[in-house]
Design a protein around this motif. Structure first.
Motif, short mmCIF file in Angstrom:
data_model
loop_
_atom_site.label_atom_id
_atom_site.label_comp_id
_atom_site.label_asym_id
_atom_site.label_seq_id
_atom_site.Cartn_x
_atom_site.Cartn_y
_atom_site.Cartn_z
N SER A 273 0.80 -1.23 0.00
CA SER A 273 0.00 0.00 0.00
C SER A 273 0.83 1.28 0.00
O SER A 273 0.29 2.37 -0.15
CB SER A 273 -0.93 0.01 1.21
N ALA A 325 -5.79 -5.31 -6.00
CA ALA A 325 -6.37 -6.65 -6.16
C ALA A 325 -6.86 -7.18 -4.82
O ALA A 325 -6.38 -6.74 -3.78
CB ALA A 325 -5.28 -7.59 -6.70
N SER A 347 2.02 -9.30 3.29
CA SER A 347 2.22 -9.97 2.00
C SER A 347 3.07 -11.23 2.18
O SER A 347 2.82 -12.27 1.57
CB SER A 347 2.88 -9.03 0.99
N GLU A 350 0.91 -13.87 3.84
CA GLU A 350 -0.14 -14.33 2.92
C GLU A 350 0.46 -15.24 1.84
O GLU A 350 -0.15 -16.22 1.42
CB GLU A 350 -0.85 -13.12 2.29
#
Ligand code: UDP
Length: 444
Positions: A273, A325, A347, A350
């Motif tokens: 971000s 996304a 990230s 994940e």
């Protein structure tokens, strides 16, 4: 709901209002809600989430006086400092009013706060309730922060250019170039903020979005330093049904494209971000992707205007470019075989939770620490340290996605996924830590 009791027990959560911090805090809220707790989110007006998306939480708005602004590495410290000075009184007064109504059936148990929202600990202490810290980054990052006074004492700070590639004593495999402090122009401001964020004060324990199987040794060192219970209960996003905490609108259109792609064929590119490529790097990336002949899903937050002429015609429907996304959903899809990432902690978690290997292109903050662990310790990523040029980009993508050289990395990513899954199953380390955390909160 094994611990749910007749009384209502309220837990107040205080997130740092940046994307990478809001997400794990809301996930924690959803987990605790599923265990029978009543959840109140005390949130700055800055980046205030839409309460309609979270009907099971109460919200308390904290006036922060900072207005709308874009967070960057330059104003990050000033903004956090402002939250800590401007939000305290309001939180204290509002909670005092809520707690006036507490009785033996309704109780405010504790405040769980992001490590950077340390004012919340003072509020808890004042109101005589317990507090718990949520650390939204890796244990390795915290260990690298804890080492700063030792590095100062031994004369390593400010870090000299000649030392950049040397290993940091006691923090191997981190090099001086991997430390967060290396890139801050206002080093004193950062050191002050770190000292405040690292001080647990009267907090009872620390929750982590990490797993014991991933960071066992590091967590043990931190436990020795703090002498506090640690609860590594990650990966948070896999423990709760998906909740949307995205500050930007997600483009779900890319999912139908993704679902048409073959198994392990797509490289997903996203820098989170805050970090972003400049126009020159976007052009190199575009041609690197095109020349690699691999399929790709590419997030360009600033829009696709910088894409070079002829690129779309070359790649045709082999690629999909979006502004933002639904990343967790993307990484679950079997079509995704690799992730070009800035290595923010969310990230990172994940990606490894889905067994997706990475190309690690860290920018700032803890990203270099995460990248170093991904590549050197867990062996599930390729380190990207070059300037952005299309030839090297093409090679790295092929290596990760298809070449024999990348096979070991792809294999290790699958094995790590299995370990993470075991830690979440009954009797696993994250499963047990969560049960202990729930018991602790009920005991307050
Ligand atoms: N994210 C997303 N869509 C995107 C890019 C990122 O939903 O196109 C989410 C991602 O799933 C992660 C968060 O944004 O949960 C980014 O957090 P991270 O810690 O990785 O990086 P930061 O944004 O804090 O640098």
């Amino acid at each position: 709901m094994e611990y749910q009791q007749a009384r209502r027990c309220r837990v107040v959560l205080v997130p740092l209002p940046f994307q990478g911090h809001i997400t794990p805090m809301l996930q924690l809220g959803a987990i605790l809600h599923s265990k029978g707790f009543h959840i109140t989110i005390a949130h700055t007006q800055f980046n205030f989430p839409n309460p309609l998306n979270y009907p099971h939480f109460d919200f308390l708005a904290l006036p922060d006086g900072i207005g709308a602004q874009t967070i960057s590495a330059d104003n990050f410290i000033a903004t956090i400092t402002a939250f800590n000075t401007k939000c305290k009184d309001h939180l204290q007064d509002s909670l005092a009013r809520i707690m006036e109504k507490d009785d033996q059936h309704n109780k405010t148990a504790c405040i769980i706060y992001d490590e950077y929202m340390y004012f919340a600990e003072e509020v808890a202490k004042h109101l005589r309730i317990s507090s718990i810290i949520l650390s939204t980054s890796s244990a390795a990052k915290m260990l690298s922060y804890i080492a700063v006074p030792m590095l100062q004492k031994n004369g390593y700070i400010p870090i000299q250019d000649s030392k950049m590639l040397e290993l940091v004593p006691g923090l191997e495999p981190l090099r001086f170039k991997d430390l967060t402090i290396t890139y801050f122009r206002k080093l004193d401001d950062l050191l002050q903020l770190m000292a405040k964020a690292l001080d647990p004060r009267s907090s009872s324990s620390i929750i982590w979005n990490t797993m014991d199987c991933l960071e066992h040794l590091t967590l043990a060192k931190i436990k020795q330093e703090y002498q506090l219970p640690l609860f590594p209960i990650g990966p948070l996003h896999k423990t709760v049904p998906a909740i949307s905490s995205s500050l930007l609108e997600e483009d779900h259109g890319c999912m139908s494209w993704l679902d048409k792609q073959p198994h392990n064929s797509v490289i997903y590119i996203s820098l989170g971000s805050v970090a972003s490529m400049d126009n020159k790097d976007i052009v190199e990336m575009a041609w690197g992707l095109a020349n690699s002949e691999q399929r790709f899903l590419w997030v360009i937050r600033t829009g696709s205007t910088a894409l070079p002429e002829g690129f779309q015609e070359t790649v045709k429907d082999r690629g999909c470019v979006v502004r933002w996304a639904p990343q967790q959903e993307v990484l679950v899809r079997t079509a995704v075989g690799g992730f070009w990432s800035h290595c923010g902690w969310n990230s990172t978690i994940e990606s490894i939770s889905e067994g997706v290997p990475l190309i690690c292109q860290p920018y700032f903050g803890d990203q270099r620490v995460n990248a170093r662990y991904l590549t050197q310790v867990w062996g599930v990523g390729l380190e990207w340290e070059n300037d952005m040029n299309r030839k090297d980009i093409e090679e790295a993508i092929r290596k990760l996605m298809v070449s024999k050289e990348g096979e070991l990395i792809r294999q290790r990513a699958k094995e790590l996924k299995e370990k993470i899954e075991s830690s979440m199953n009954q009797g696993g380390s994250s499963y047990n830590s969560l049960n202990e955390l729930v018991k602790l909160i009920w005991s307050f």
